[in-house]
Design an enzyme around this catalytic site. Structure first.
Site, PDB file in Angstrom:
ATOM      1  CE  LYS A  23     -11.052  -0.945  20.339  1.00 18.94           C
ATOM      2  NZ  LYS A  23      -9.955  -1.910  20.468  1.00 18.94           N
ATOM      3  NE  ARG A  93      -9.626  -3.511  24.274  1.00 13.87           N
ATOM      4  CZ  ARG A  93      -9.924  -4.746  24.639  1.00 13.87           C
ATOM      5  NH1 ARG A  93     -11.182  -5.153  24.623  1.00 13.87           N
ATOM      6  NH2 ARG A  93      -8.970  -5.568  25.013  1.00 13.87           N
ATOM      7  N   GLY A 102      -3.815   8.045  19.453  1.00 11.80           N
ATOM      8  CA  GLY A 102      -3.505   8.935  20.565  1.00 11.80           C
ATOM      9  C   GLY A 102      -4.467   8.789  21.725  1.00 11.80           C
ATOM     10  CG  MET A 104      -3.890   3.298  22.723  1.00 12.23           C
ATOM     11  SD  MET A 104      -2.332   2.444  22.834  1.00 12.23           S
ATOM     12  CE  MET A 104      -1.577   2.957  24.300  1.00 12.23           C
ATOM     13  NE  ARG A 337      -6.485  -0.815  14.449  1.00 17.63           N
ATOM     14  CZ  ARG A 337      -6.071  -0.061  15.438  1.00 17.63           C
ATOM     15  NH1 ARG A 337      -6.757   0.980  15.812  1.00 17.63           N
ATOM     16  NH2 ARG A 337      -4.960  -0.340  16.061  1.00 17.63           N
ATOM     17  CG  HIS A 455       2.031   4.667  21.279  1.00 15.95           C
ATOM     18  ND1 HIS A 455       2.818   5.789  21.211  1.00 15.95           N
ATOM     19  CD2 HIS A 455       0.761   5.090  21.152  1.00 15.95           C
ATOM     20  CE1 HIS A 455       2.049   6.853  21.076  1.00 15.95           C
ATOM     21  NE2 HIS A 455       0.787   6.454  21.039  1.00 15.95           N
ATOM     22  CB  SER A 773      -0.474  29.396 -17.704  1.00 16.16           C
ATOM     23  OG  SER A 773       0.071  28.676 -16.631  1.00 16.16           O
ATOM     24  CB  CYS A 841       2.328  27.261 -14.183  1.00 19.17           C
ATOM     25  SG  CYS A 841       2.257  29.049 -14.352  1.00 19.17           S
ATOM     26  CE1 TYR A 861      -0.552  23.655 -17.679  1.00 19.50           C
ATOM     27  CE2 TYR A 861      -1.958  23.772 -19.621  1.00 19.50           C
ATOM     28  CZ  TYR A 861      -1.010  24.337 -18.775  1.00 19.50           C
ATOM     29  OH  TYR A 861      -0.540  25.595 -19.011  1.00 19.50           O
TER      30      TYR A 861
HETATM   31  C1  PEP Z   1       2.809  32.463 -10.319  1.00 15.37           C
HETATM   32  O1  PEP Z   1       2.742  33.652 -10.054  1.00 15.37           O
HETATM   33  O2  PEP Z   1       1.999  31.627  -9.890  1.00 15.37           O
HETATM   34  C2  PEP Z   1       3.887  31.948 -11.165  1.00 15.37           C
HETATM   35  C3  PEP Z   1       3.918  30.685 -11.554  1.00 15.37           C
HETATM   36  O3  PEP Z   1       4.878  32.792 -11.464  1.00 15.37           O
HETATM   37  P1  PEP Z   1       6.069  33.148 -10.457  1.00 15.37           P
HETATM   38  O4  PEP Z   1       5.937  32.283  -9.264  1.00 15.37           O
HETATM   39  O5  PEP Z   1       7.304  32.901 -11.230  1.00 15.37           O
HETATM   40  O6  PEP Z   1       5.793  34.584 -10.199  1.00 15.37           O
END
Ligand code: PEP
Ligand code: MG
Length: 891
Positions: A23, A93, A102, A104, A337, A455, A773, A841, A861
């Protein structure tokens, strides 16, 4: 040199937020660009920290500097603070570096006392205004500094309104407020045993201290805990000369956004109250009018306001949330702001600002938090169901989204019931900062009073919670814990549905639908810009053609994990069970028949659909991973069934066979048992069937002109010899199918890295595997030795609450433990195979913090559920921008 604790508005600027708070820094900035800001000064956040560190003592020099600045201000204004015959009045203020709705803590009209109020009445010629200002001071000072409960004051205001037979505060007469001042002073005395201080300097000192202390107040701490704001920033204190919105009907106070914070439309949006001070608008005590009315009522002030809004947007290159006061037609700016907004508004504003030439594409991308994208893909109510349902009540559409839950009337019960697992709607007459914990716990918020900038509305938007505010149709009875609308009574625990987008409230539960991505061109635009920025690919975990299609639609450029076990669920389980039972019974021929004739065609069909959906993109298919018992009924269930059937005199031989198979297969630690590639090695026919299905499908699709890129993933490898054992066999099946089909397709064989030993021996493993992976679900489980299936229920969340673990490691990668294993695997793997494709993954693939980590590790990725693909695209772009070091965002 003595520490400088105090800065005038002329001395600060927007870049000094750490020291001056948000502020204060922005008041300084507005002063420097020549906007009308009432003069004042700022006591720094460092002063606050020093005060708290020194056991609640002003650090050396602070008070002297405050007095000196106050005197200078007095000279500038032509009247002195503390002069009871011609008082200079001040506001105090809080203002932390990061805005905290939260907290004021504000005190207005400081400097008034029994004598000064008379002088003010005479000077202004308006005793009603003077006495109103004085009662406000006692009320705010009493609450903030002396901890008097707000209701004590509110009751007396209601009393004077009733006694005078008026409905609103501005109608209360001068005499009325004078009487209230007397009552308020009594309340202060009764509640605290002390008098309301008459000395202006004492008022100032206590007010500054109260703001300092509020940094460590419960509601501030709760808010910071919930929003991840650090606890060691401290708050600044803004001391500013008063301007008055309550000096008559050509005066007033307003709050506004330079663009619509719900939709993002480029339309000035806000609210205004005539003859009122700022707190009246924000607290929701009176329902304000729409700001566009000013155009007719006070055209000059309106024009100035529009000019200022434009200047501010150009200057900050960001949508602004402003507070202003009009004193006898003259406009004053009290705050600016960066405005909080819904996810939809954030996206629209960012895209519009790029098109308007205000910001770059990178800045637009950087301004959207990945988590916000989630909101845009969240459910809303089914339109037809909404049309068919009776609307119970209608209020302001304060924060969009659909919420269904049970009604609770206090923040504490809302929190308690949410903890007990209920979906909760918090219903309040209006909310205050003390309700924030209940709002955090609730799915949605409904208030009877207050506007779109009350609020409740502001906090709900920030938290991404649906909110209907100012719903005057409902009448809350806090004694009976119920609300009434016409003849309907809704009691505590009853279910209602809230539509924050339209402001409608329904009795009972309405069905919700997920919004479509295709209908959101602005979101798609942001994500396309994100794609230009990011280095990390975003793939998806998808188990069937429909999921693959959705993932691709959301922008996935590959399938990083197809869990083939999911293809044996539902009605296919029975076939799979028959195969397992035949195998266990030693009937190899029948087991093989089930595989070849019943399961292979189904798998082939699934894979074919996925390859078609992902034409031109890689598809990683994982061979069967879970222990086989997961496909069989639970042992306890079977025991009970056998016993019951026997009692009924039925033939139990089949059921007993099944039971004995289940008992044979039982393991103490199935997640560390016969699963993953171990299963493939012990029962190669399972894997060879799958590889045949993959390649038959891939060849069939390729023959039709589909560009297929199959990648076969072997799960749960811990030792290179496992790959040596199984991979050549599987590759020979691939070759065989391609020969049969008379077509060559490109493919890869690779493995999951989800056992620490695999990560540590990644160099060896990369000699066979063409891709890695990271299965970070298992890798986290095994690195921590914490069962992923039980931990969250038993102790993990307590660990996080107690701070033993900073976050749940199954949600966000633990960078120095699990992450270290990943780092080793990346380095050693790539040292052996420079073009090794590496992704992730596990569930972490959709978590923004983990995505940033994967970017830093240089993965190719991340792969996540289709719904998280947009979040991941944006998070990956943020990771790239963070690396580049973007300029700090203006706010
Ligand atoms: C993991 O273990 O991260 C995975 C993708 O395999 P799952 O969750 O199927 O064991
Ligand atoms: Mg796994």
């Amino acid at each position: 040199m003595a520490t400088k604790w105090v800065y005038t508005f002329e001395e600060g600027n927007a870049g000094m937020k750490n020291l001056l708070g948000g502020k204060g820094a922005n008041l300084s900035e507005m002063t420097s660009i020549g906007l009308p800001v009432p003069p004042g000064f700022i006591i720094t956040t460092e002063a606050c920290l020093a005060y708290l560190a020194e056991g609640e003592q002003f650090p050396e020099g602070l008070w002297e500097q405050t007095v000196e600045n106050m005197k200078k201000l007095g000279e500038k204004m032509g009247r002195q603070f503390g002069d009871s015959n011609d008082p200079l009045l001040m506001s105090v203020r809080s203002g932390a570096r990061i805005s905290m709705p939260g907290m004021m803590d504000t005190i207005l009209n400081l400097g008034l006392n029994d004598q000064a109020v008379e002088a003010l009445a005479e000077r202004s010629g308006d005793p009603r205004f003077a006495w109103d200002a004085y009662r406000r001071l006692i009320q705010m000072f009493g609450g903030v500094v002396m901890n008097v409960r707000g209701e004590r004051f509110e009751e007396l205001i209601t009393r004077i309104r009733n006694e005078q037979g008026v409905k609103t505060d501005p109608e209360v007469s001068a005499e009325g407020w004078k009487q209230v001042v007397g009552w308020f002073k009594n309340v202060v005395r009764e509640e605290t045993g002390q008098e309301f201080p008459q000395d202006a300097w004492e008022q100032l000192r206590l007010a500054v201290e109260a703001v300092f202390k509020s940094w460590n107040g419960k509601r501030a701490i709760d808010y910071r805990n919930a929003t991840g704001i650090p606890h060691d920033l401290g708050t600044a204190v803004n001391v500013q000369t008063m301007v008055f919105g309550n000096v008559g009907w050509d005066s007033g106070s307003g709050v506004a956004f330079t663009r619509n914070p719900s939709t993002g439309e480029d339309d000035f949006f806000g609210e205004y109250l005539f003859n009122a001070q700022g707190e009246d608008v924000v607290s929701g005590a009176r329902t304000p009018i729409e700001v566009h009315h000013l155009k007719e009522d006070l055209p000059e002030a309106w024009d100035t306001l529009q000019e200022i809004a434009e200047t501010l947007e150009k200057h900050y290159r960001e949508m602004q949330d402003i507070e202003f006061t009009i004193e006898n037609k003259k406009l004053w700016m009290l705050q600016t702001r960066s405005g909080k907004r819904t996810a939809a508004a954030a996206v629209k504003i960012a895209v519009d600002m790029v098109n308007e030439g205000l910001i770059s594409k990178e800045e637009a991308v950087e301004r959207i938090e990945p988590g916000q994208i989630d909101q845009l893909l969240h459910p809303h109510f089914d339109i037809e169901a909404m049309e068919a349902a009776n609307v119970l009540a209608k209020g302001l559409n304060a924060s969009p989204g659909a919420a269904v839950g049970r009604v609770y009337f206090t923040a504490d019960t809302a929190e308690e019931m949410a903890k007990a697992g209920q979906s909760v709607i918090l219903v309040r007459p209006e909310t205050t900062p003390d309700d924030v914990h209940g709002m955090l716990a609730a799915r949605g918020i409904l208030t009877q009073h207050g506007g779109a900038t009350s609020h409740a509305a502001v906090v709900a938007r920030q938290l991404g919670k649906p909110c209907v505010a100012g719903c005057e149709d409902i009448h809350i009875d806090m004694n009976r814990l119920q609300f009434m609308v016409d003849g309907t009574v809704v009691k505590e625990g009853d279910v209602i549905s809230l539509d924050g987008a339209s402001g409608r409230v329904y009795l009972g539960e309405l069905p919700t639908v997920a919004p479509t991505f295709d209908e959101q061109p602005d979101l798609q635009q942001i994500l396309e810009w994100a794609d230009e920025i990011r280095r990390l690919g975003v793939w998806a975990n998808a188990d069937d053609p429909e999921q693959a299609t959705r993932a691709r639609n959301y922008g996935a450029t590959g399938i990083g994990l197809c869990r083939t076990e999911h293809m044996f669920m539902g009605e296919r389980t029975e076939k799979f069970q028959r195969g397992i039972l035949a195998k266990q019974a030693g009937n190899e021929e029948e087991a093989q028949r089930v595989l070849d004739e019943e399961l292979l065609p189904l798998q082939r069909e699934d894979f074919y659909g996925i390859f078609k959906a992902m034409d031109g993109l890689p598809v990683i298919i994982r061979l069967l991973d879970p222990p086989l018992h997961e496909f069989l009924p639970p042992r306890e269930e079977l025991i009970a069934e056998v016993a019951a059937a026997r009692a009924r005199g039925e033939d139990v031989s089949e059921a007993e066979k099944l039971l004995s198979t289940v008992e044979d297969m039982a393991e103490f630690n199935p997640m560390l048992g016969l699963r993953g590639c171990r299963l493939g090695i012990m029962m190669p026919e399972l894997n060879t069937m799958q590889v045949r299905a993959i390649f038959e499908a891939a060849c069939d699709a390729a023959l039709e002109g589909v560009d297929v890129h199959p990648e076969v993933m072997i799960p749960l490898t811990s030792h290179i010899n496992e790959l040596k054992e199984i991979q050549p066999l599987l590759e020979s099946v691939a070759q065989q199918v391609m020969a049969e089909k008379n077509i060559e397709i490109k493919y890869k064989f690779g493995t999951m890295i989800e056992i620490p030993r695999a990560a540590l021996t990644a160099g060896e493993i990369a000699s066979m595997a063409e891709f890695f992976s990271f299965g970070t679900n298992d890798l986290t489980q095994m690195a921590f030795g914490i069962s992923r299936d039980d931990a969250e229920r038993k102790f993990l969340l307590s660990y996080v609450e107690k701070g033993i673990l900073p976050v749940n490691p199954f949600q966000t990668i633990d960078p120095i433990g699990v992450g270290r294993l990943m780092e080793v695997a990346v380095q050693e793997g790539r040292a052996v195979r420079s073009d090794l494709e590496i992704g992730i993954c596990g569930e972490h693939g959709g978590d923004p913090a983990s995505i940033e980590f994967c970017h830093q590790l240089g993965l190719n990725y991340v792969s996540c559920s289709p719904y998280r693909v947009p979040v991941a695209r944006l998070a990956a772009a943020h990771a790239a921008l963070n690396e580049k070091g973007m300029p700090e965002r203006p706010d």
